[in-house]
Write an enzyme that holds these catalytic residues in place. Structure first.
Site, PDB file in Angstrom:
ATOM      1  N   GLY A  18      28.958  49.315  37.917  1.00 52.19           N
ATOM      2  CA  GLY A  18      30.176  50.020  37.531  1.00 52.19           C
ATOM      3  C   GLY A  18      31.094  49.117  36.739  1.00 52.19           C
ATOM      4  O   GLY A  18      30.651  48.156  36.094  1.00 52.19           O
ATOM      5  N   SER A  19      32.391  49.372  36.877  1.00 51.11           N
ATOM      6  CA  SER A  19      33.385  48.730  36.008  1.00 51.11           C
ATOM      7  C   SER A  19      33.424  47.225  36.125  1.00 51.11           C
ATOM      8  O   SER A  19      33.980  46.550  35.256  1.00 51.11           O
ATOM      9  CB  SER A  19      34.766  49.281  36.315  1.00 51.11           C
ATOM     10  OG  SER A  19      34.736  50.677  36.211  1.00 51.11           O
ATOM     11  N   VAL A  20      32.882  46.696  37.214  1.00 58.89           N
ATOM     12  CA  VAL A  20      32.847  45.238  37.340  1.00 58.89           C
ATOM     13  C   VAL A  20      32.153  44.629  36.131  1.00 58.89           C
ATOM     14  O   VAL A  20      32.469  43.526  35.690  1.00 58.89           O
ATOM     15  CB  VAL A  20      32.137  44.859  38.657  1.00 58.89           C
ATOM     16  CG1 VAL A  20      31.764  43.409  38.671  1.00 58.89           C
ATOM     17  CG2 VAL A  20      33.022  45.183  39.839  1.00 58.89           C
TER      18      VAL A  20
END
Lengths: 599, 500
Positions: A307-309
């Site tokens: 995800g956004s990580v």
């Protein structure tokens, strides 16, 4: 009288002549026979090495024990025969076995009825009790010499569940037909993967023993010694205290969030040494049976979509290649078209004026993809590779997954709409933390390691080779990105709040990045709108990094208060680390920056 | 020592002898022989030899018991590693007292007490079969008084020797008749045998048999009698063996060696131990057989451990010491003139040496196993105490050699005698003769029925005559025995007969 004198002397001389025959002529043959009857080859066990944490506290060590065995069939015959021959002088087998069972209950605390059932079975050979204290075994074998005691070792794990997924478990193996090779061997974890180093080489020696008791070695008769080489001790980079804290709190948090599973890692910001590597499920290796599911180490074996990580890749690339600066303002619409797909932000909005920092702090998919487009797929793909994604870190744990990154050649049009926002590729929590370690370590990625050193039986310490650091980005790039990511924890009034103000730690500057990745619905084979991986990666402190923390929760209840962010757990862990290692406070507070221009 | 050596003139110790020794290698041997002879010619040589042999055997015995017993001792419930050794040391201490008593009490007192001793041992042998005695290892052989355990059979051997000699000597010429030769000694002996076999104790019976045979032999019984005894003994062995499982297996084992298990186990282990010793041995304390391999290593089979730890040399030392007893004991017997002393010294010597020879014989595999101990060396309380008493009596006999009597009486008891407060020995006083039943006293043997003494056609006096060295007492420069007091000093023939 002379006759008698001569007779007596002749008698003595006759014995002397016979002595010459026995002690000279027949001596070699007789000696060989007597040698055979009393010499025994004694196996000398190699002590299996311990596994200790970075402070020397044992996580696993070996203890010598005995296992009692018996020959019910032969003993029944012998005792019944003796009793029939000399009634009154000897017990019959029934009485004798009852005595033995009672004595075992008194000394060993085992159940006499169970023992009696074994003793009176028709088997030729039975094991009575496993793994008992040698002195107690001695008490029994002294009183009942027909009970034989095998020398064995058991593995003791003083921390029980502590680091059990890393250390694994070893048990006594008897699969080899040659009993001399029976030994402790690893079943899982490092016990299994480092078995050669830990096990050592058993030795043996020839000794003369007392008649009827091979346990009594006649002094001064040890010979033909092949020394046993004990196993090496293994020193891990794990810190038992940190590991314990992380394991406990991760499990508690995962439970609270209703997650199916959770993993987390704490590593040194500069050396990549893993201080703690935890899963929410662990097992107690001291127990006789284990839950197979809990024995795995999903932190290294189960990759997930971050995800956004993963937006940190875009951040690094766009700063590295001078595409933008933290304060540059971008026009971010509510959605963006990539090939045949339309990507939205997590919250619906119109056209926004966001700074680069804001794009990452507020985790705008659209803004990130805009920047990624400007980086270009080739440079982006190259950056993924340099950050070690799609490759095993080589941490030293068995079953490590390399994760998966689609090769550049197989990218479809929409691939580049997925990867920058952390979908369509997978990584382990280690790899995720390793990316942030690069940011924390001024652009040099040091692959994580969990084995620090081998301590040989002679006491010499062999340091494991430090992995070569890989220069990923220029130092200034890493510092810039690190400073940008401080804003994620920024708790300013709308619209300048980051995604994880809960992660902030008073007194310390903290960088981090949240992530929420959609999982694939196995039924529809599309991204699910209810099953997520909730991730968080953080650096403590941002101005002078010491630790990097990575957390992933699998399918928490997204609607629950703890189910949509791992930031609170990061806060707790960071707080613990700061206290435990007396991390100096940051010199200045995190500056509040503008994330989004007022519209 | 032979008479020839003893007979050498002591005055020959002149310079010419040593000169000769320097000139020729042959002369050196002669010189050594000469010095030895001179030493042996001293009046108390026999006495000192007995003391020396006893001392060496005692030290060797204690050392070997210390080496052999710790394993067995530690395994016995309620004992420590040194229990057996400490017990043995205490028994040796007690034995030393008995040795002193045997040495100090005048022989005539011992002789006069012998019938009571005989009676006492017969009674105690009966008592041991009652609940007063204790059964150890399947033999009702012991009186157990507190920490002490006493085997009356050991005392019976000594009593039989002393009393048997007394009776046979008193009978004198009457021994020419079978009736007197056999009664009462043989019936009493048979009674004792029966009592001992009831325990049962085969080893004790065999030793008693040796004592009886020795007595009869030295009393001059005809060879035919020994032939009969041998046949009877053999039949007895067969009967006994068949009558008891363990004895049969011992005999079978002896006749058919090679079986390693069962009855032969002990014998085989003894051979292994001896073989492991080789020439020089494994070294004191290094024996392996005592680690439960050789049962009874500290008593019956201690010779095997000597062979293992001290090697062939150690064995030869032990054999040499017992050969020395044989030679010295017989020398004491021959040099004494009191027929009772002669017979007692000879019988006791035969007993000790035969017991050693039988023990060593079965340890090395020449004889079937009987539970006979090795005197002075095997661990075992009563045996050691009685053996030391026997040595005391033997040493006392040595002090009654006429030359010794003369020397001790004329020159005082000497340092050792003073230390032990030994009384001066009595010279031999022959008993007052009864008037012979016949008008004349024909040469001995001449009037024997030919059927009884067919082999002895020459009268004893005539036979003995050539053996008497004419140089005795005259040219040897010794203190002559007191002729005037008793009229029979020097080396008269024993009027009471018997073998020399």
């Amino acid at each position: 009288m002379r006759v008698v004198r001569i007779l007596l002397v002749i008698g003595l001389i006759a014995t002397g002549v016979k002595l010459v025959q026995v002690q000279a002529f027949e001596a070699p043959a007789l000696s060989a026979k007597s040698q055979r009857q009393r010499s025994a080859t004694v196996d000398v066990q190699a002590v299996r090495g311990s596994i200790v944490d970075r402070n020397g506290s044992p996580l696993a060590f070996s203890v010598e024990v005995r296992t009692l065995s018996y020959r019910p069939q032969a003993m029944r015959k012998q005792w019944d025969q003796a009793a029939a021959k000399h009634p009154g002088q000897f017990d019959n087998y029934e009485a004798h076995s009852a005595k033995l069972a009672q004595r075992m209950q008194d000394v060993l605390g085992v159940d006499a009825h169970q023992m009696l059932a074994k003793l009176r079975s028709a088997a030729k050979f039975v094991y009575l009790v496993n793994n008992i204290d040698p002195s107690k075994a001695r008490t029994i074998t002294d009183e009942f010499p027909e009970v034989s005691a095998e020398v064995r070792a058991v593995r003791d794990y003083p921390g029980h569940n502590l680091a059990s997924n890393i250390v694994g478990v070893a048990n006594w193996r008897m699969d080899d037909p040659d009993t001399r090779n029976h030994n402790l061997h690893g079943l899982s974890g490092l016990e299994s993967s480092l078995d050669l180093m830990l096990a050592g080489t058993p030795g043996h020696q020839v000794v003369d023993t007392e008649e009827g008791d091979d346990g009594v070695v006649i002094p001064g008769t040890v010979r033909q010694t092949q020394a046993a080489v004990d196993g090496s001790d293994v020193v891990l980079t794990i810190d038992g205290d940190v590991q314990y804290y992380l394991q406990e709190h991760l499990a508690a948090f995962a439970k609270k969030a209703g997650a199916h599973s959770a993993s987390a890692v704490i590593m040194d910001a500069h050396t990549g040494e893993v201080y703690a590597l935890a899963n929410d499920k662990s097992f107690d290796p001291n127990k006789p049976t284990y839950d197979n599911a809990a024995m795995a180490n999903p932190a290294v074996s189960n990759p997930y979509e971050p995800g956004s990580v993963n937006k940190v890749v875009t951040a690094l690339a766009s700063i590295e290649y001078g595409i933008t600066t933290p304060t540059a303002v971008h026009e971010v619409p509510g959605q963006i078209q990539v090939a045949d797909r339309t990507v939205h932000d997590a919250w619906s909005h119109g056209l926004l004026q966001m700074t680069t920092t804001g794009i990452f702090a507020k985790s705008s998919n659209v803004g990130t993809l805009e920047l990624a487009q400007r980086v270009g797929p080739d440079r982006f793909s190259d950056m993924l590779k340099r950050l070690g994604l799609g490759q095993r870190t080589g941490i030293g744990l068995p079953g490590e997954s390399p994760g998966s990154v689609p090769p550049r050649s197989q990218w479809s049009g929409s691939t580049f709409g997925n990867l920058p926002i952390g979908q369509g590729l997978s990584m382990t929590v280690l790899q995720m933390a390793s990316m942030y370690q690069t940011v924390a370590n001024d652009g040099v990625r040091v692959p994580p390691r969990i084995i620090s050193a081998e301590v040989r039986p002679d006491g010499s310490r062999v340091q494991m080779p430090r992995p070569q650091g890989i220069r990923v980005v220029k130092p200034q790039t890493a510092i810039t990105v690190r400073n940008m990511l401080r804003a994620v924890t920024q708790g300013a009034p709308y619209p300048n709040s980051g995604t994880a103000p809960q992660a902030a730690l008073p007194g310390y500057q903290v960088s981090g990045k949240t992530g929420t990745a959609q999982q694939i619905n196995p039924v529809t084979h599309t991204y699910s709108n209810s099953n997520y991986w909730i991730t968080f990666a953080g650096i403590l402190p941002a101005d002078s990094p010491r630790f990097v923390v990575g957390i992933v929760l699998d399918r928490p209840v997204y609607t629950s208060p703890d189910g949509h962010s791992a930031a609170p757990l990061f806060h707790d862990v960071a707080s613990f680390l700061a206290q435990k290692y007396n991390i100096p406070l940051s010199k200045t507070e995190t500056p509040v920056v503008t994330l989004q221009l007022p519209s | 020592m032979t008479r020839a050596m003893r007979g050498r003139p002591a005055s020959a110790a002149t310079k010419s002898g040593t000169k000769k020794a320097e000139e020729h290698p042959r002369g050196r041997v002669a010189g050594v022989k000469f010095v030895l002879t001179a030493w042996l010619g001293r009046p108390l040589a026999s006495f000192h030899l007995v003391l020396a042999v006893l001392g060496l055997l005692t030290v060797l015995g204690l050392t070997m018991v210390l080496s052999a017993s710790p394993v067995v001792s530690a395994k016995t419930p309620g004992s420590t590693v040194y229990t057996v050794f400490i017990k043995q040391t205490l028994f040796v201490a007690a034995g030393s007292v008995l040795f002193w008593i045997g040495l100090r009490v005048p022989l005539r007192v011992i002789r006069s007490l012998s019938p009571y001793a005989m009676l006492g041992t017969v009674l105690s042998l009966m008592a041991v079969l009652t609940p007063l005695g204790a059964n150890v290892n399947g033999a009702q052989s012991w009186f157990i008084v507190g920490p002490l355990s006493i085997q009356p059979v050991e005392f019976a051997k000594l009593a039989l020797a002393l009393w048997g000699a007394h009776v046979l000597v008193v009978k004198g010429k009457a021994l020419r008749q079978y009736r007197h030769m056999l009664v009462p000694v043989v019936p009493v002996a048979l009674l004792i045998f029966a009592l001992v076999m009831l325990q049962p104790d085969l080893g004790g019976t065999v030793t008693l048999g040796v004592v009886l045979i020795a007595l009869l032999w030295f009393a001059g019984a005809p060879l035919r009698l020994f032939g009969t005894i041998a046949a009877g003994g053999l039949a007895g062995v067969v009967l006994l063996a068949v009558g008891s499982g363990y004895r049969l297996s011992r005999v079978v084992n002896f006749l058919k060696p090679g079986d390693v298990e069962g009855a032969a186990f002990q014998s085989n282990q003894a051979l292994y131990a001896l073989a492991d010793g080789g020439l020089f041995g494994q070294g004191l304390g290094e024996g392996r057989s005592k680690w439960e391999y050789l049962p009874n290593v500290q008593n019956d089979f201690i010779f095997a451990l000597i062979g293992e730890e001290l090697g062939f040399l150690g064995c030869v030392l032990v054999l040499g010491l017992f050969a020395m007893i044989a030679v010295v004991g017989m020398r004491i017997a021959t040099r004494n003139i009191d027929p009772w002393i002669r017979m007692v010294a000879a019988t006791l010597t035969v007993w000790l040496v035969a017991q050693a020879a039988i023990n060593i014989g079965y340890v090395v595999g020449l004889l079937p196993v009987t539970g006979i101990t090795l005197p002075m060396i095997s661990a075992g309380g009563t045996s050691v105490v009685v053996t030391m008493l026997v040595f005391g009596i033997l040493a006392n006999c040595a002090r009654h050699e006429p030359e010794a009597v003369a020397a001790l009486r004329s020159q005082g008891p000497g340092k050792f005698g003073t230390l032990l407060r030994l009384p001066a020995p009595d010279p031999y006083n022959p008993p007052v003769r009864r008037k012979p039943a016949r008008p004349s006293n024909p040469p001995r043997g001449a009037d024997r029925p030919t059927g009884l003494s067919g082999r002895r056609t020459v009268p004893v006096e005539l036979r003995r005559e050539p053996r008497r060295d004419p140089r005795h007492g005259s040219r040897r420069g010794r203190v002559a025995p007191d002729r005037t007091a008793h009229g029979r000093g020097g080396y008269p023939r024993g009027a009471e007969g018997g073998r020399r």
